[in-house]
Every structure is written in structure tokens, then in C-alpha cells.
Write a protein that holds these residues in place. Structure first.
Motif, PDB file in Angstrom:
ATOM      1  N   LEU A   1       0.803  -1.225   0.000  1.00  0.00           N
ATOM      2  CA  LEU A   1       0.000   0.000   0.000  1.00  0.00           C
ATOM      3  C   LEU A   1       0.837   1.276   0.000  1.00  0.00           C
ATOM      4  O   LEU A   1       0.490   2.246  -0.682  1.00  0.00           O
ATOM      5  CB  LEU A   1      -0.956  -0.001   1.190  1.00  0.00           C
ATOM      6  CG  LEU A   1      -2.054  -1.055   1.147  1.00  0.00           C
ATOM      7  CD1 LEU A   1      -2.759  -1.155   2.493  1.00  0.00           C
ATOM      8  CD2 LEU A   1      -3.043  -0.759   0.044  1.00  0.00           C
ATOM      9  N   LEU A   2       1.945   1.304   0.758  1.00  0.00           N
ATOM     10  CA  LEU A   2       2.761   2.522   0.843  1.00  0.00           C
ATOM     11  C   LEU A   2       3.282   2.987  -0.519  1.00  0.00           C
ATOM     12  O   LEU A   2       3.051   4.129  -0.909  1.00  0.00           O
ATOM     13  CB  LEU A   2       3.921   2.331   1.812  1.00  0.00           C
ATOM     14  CG  LEU A   2       3.616   2.531   3.279  1.00  0.00           C
ATOM     15  CD1 LEU A   2       4.854   2.230   4.121  1.00  0.00           C
ATOM     16  CD2 LEU A   2       3.129   3.925   3.562  1.00  0.00           C
ATOM     17  N   PRO A   3       3.992   2.147  -1.266  1.00  0.00           N
ATOM     18  CA  PRO A   3       4.504   2.643  -2.548  1.00  0.00           C
ATOM     19  C   PRO A   3       3.383   2.975  -3.526  1.00  0.00           C
ATOM     20  O   PRO A   3       3.498   3.913  -4.318  1.00  0.00           O
ATOM     21  CB  PRO A   3       5.389   1.514  -3.071  1.00  0.00           C
ATOM     22  CG  PRO A   3       5.170   0.350  -2.196  1.00  0.00           C
ATOM     23  CD  PRO A   3       4.474   0.805  -0.960  1.00  0.00           C
ATOM     24  N   GLU A   4       2.296   2.236  -3.463  1.00  0.00           N
ATOM     25  CA  GLU A   4       1.152   2.502  -4.348  1.00  0.00           C
ATOM     26  C   GLU A   4       0.605   3.912  -4.090  1.00  0.00           C
ATOM     27  O   GLU A   4       0.370   4.686  -5.010  1.00  0.00           O
ATOM     28  CB  GLU A   4       0.067   1.450  -4.099  1.00  0.00           C
ATOM     29  CG  GLU A   4      -1.020   1.420  -5.105  1.00  0.00           C
ATOM     30  CD  GLU A   4      -0.656   0.668  -6.372  1.00  0.00           C
ATOM     31  OE1 GLU A   4      -1.118   1.100  -7.445  1.00  0.00           O
ATOM     32  OE2 GLU A   4       0.069  -0.337  -6.306  1.00  0.00           O
ATOM     33  N   LEU A   5       0.420   4.245  -2.817  1.00  0.00           N
ATOM     34  CA  LEU A   5      -0.081   5.573  -2.471  1.00  0.00           C
ATOM     35  C   LEU A   5       0.934   6.671  -2.789  1.00  0.00           C
ATOM     36  O   LEU A   5       0.570   7.717  -3.322  1.00  0.00           O
ATOM     37  CB  LEU A   5      -0.439   5.646  -0.983  1.00  0.00           C
ATOM     38  CG  LEU A   5      -1.796   5.108  -0.585  1.00  0.00           C
ATOM     39  CD1 LEU A   5      -1.946   5.147   0.926  1.00  0.00           C
ATOM     40  CD2 LEU A   5      -2.918   5.866  -1.239  1.00  0.00           C
TER      41      LEU A   5
END
Length: 155
Positions: A105-109
Motif C-alpha cells: 500500500l505505501l509505494p502505491e499511495l
């Protein structure tokens, strides 16, 4: 306002072999995010339903919902915009901790934050240490606040 993910999203494999679907979250996901909040909050807090509606408002932020088999929500990550910065909120169902969801989720966001002109993302509270560790594992630029109450990620 544009969605973080177009269409129905995409499916990803977590390091442990589980498969989740990621898709843009919006007002229609109020019940799912409310349920995740209830699982993750140390104790029920008044006004949860109103807060979830506010967090899912396209005018205020953008978010991703992670769903396991059967469209069961297992995590939500959101960015609440504030000019060129945004606050990161992350809810992961306890049964799904340590399965690599934060690392997905972190890199996607953060990737999408840059597309929306968001140069800096910050997180506060108890999740700060976990987010800092996840960001460092992903080689993302991260700075811990001096008082250790939060972290700032820069894209």
C-alpha cells in the motif's frame, strides 16, 4: 477528482502467498472502512461513522481498499490532502498484520501522491514506527519526527 486506481483496480500477491485486490475507495466503502476502523481502534470512539464518511469524501482525500477473497476488506490506506502535503492513514485488520500489506500500500499511495502534486506525506501516532520500518525496507525517503510521534515520507 480522479481515483488513485482506474477501473476495478488490480490484484497483487503478498509475500506470504495471499492474493488481494486493490481498488480506489470512495463513499460507497463507508461500511467496509468503518468495520476496519472498529477492528483497529483500541476502543470504540464516538462519531466513527461521520469520520469514515469524511475520510472517504473525494473532496478531502484519496484512498485504497485491499480486499481478500470474497471481497472481504482487509486494509484501507488513505491520503488526506492539505495543499502539497497529505496525511497518511492506514488501517490493517489485525489478522492481516505482518503479511506485507503496508509494503504494497505505501509505494502505491506514494506513487499516486506524486501524480496529484503531493510532495510530502506524513503519518502520526502509534503507527509511526511500523511505517518508518516499512518505508526503510522499501528504500523510500523517510524522516522520523524529533519526538518520535510520526514520520514524513517524501516522494
Amino acid at each position: 477528482m480522479r481515483n488513485l486506481l482506474s477501473g476495478s483496480g488490480r490484484r497483487v500477491w503478498l509475500p506470504g502467498g495471499e492474493r488481494v485486490a486493490l481498488r480506489a475507495a470512495g463513499p460507497r466503502d463507508r461500511a467496509a472502512v468503518s468495520a476496519l476502523y472498529a477492528l483497529c481502534a483500541p476502543q470504540p470512539q464516538p462519531g466513527r461513522r461521520a469520520a469514515c464518511a469524511w475520510l472517504l469524501s473525494p473532496r478531502m482525500g484519496r484512498g485504497l481498499l485491499a480486499e481478500a477473497a470474497g471481497r472481504r476488506p482487509v486494509a484501507w490506506a488513505g491520503l488526506l490532502s492539505d495543499g502539497t502535503g497529505a496525511e497518511l492513514l492506514l488501517l490493517i485488520a489485525p489478522a492481516w498484520w505482518r503479511r506485507g500489506l503496508a509494503g504494497v500500500l505505501l509505494p502505491e499511495l506514494l506513487c499516486r501522491a506524486g501524480r496529484f502534486g503531493i510532495a510530502e506525506v506524513w503519518a502520526h501516532g502509534a503507527s509511526g514506527d511500523a511505517l518508518e520500518a516499512a518505508a526503510r525496507r522499501l528504500a523510500l525517503p523517510v524522516t522520523a519526527d524529533a519526538d518520535r510521534t510520526g514520520v514524513t515520507l517524501r516522494g
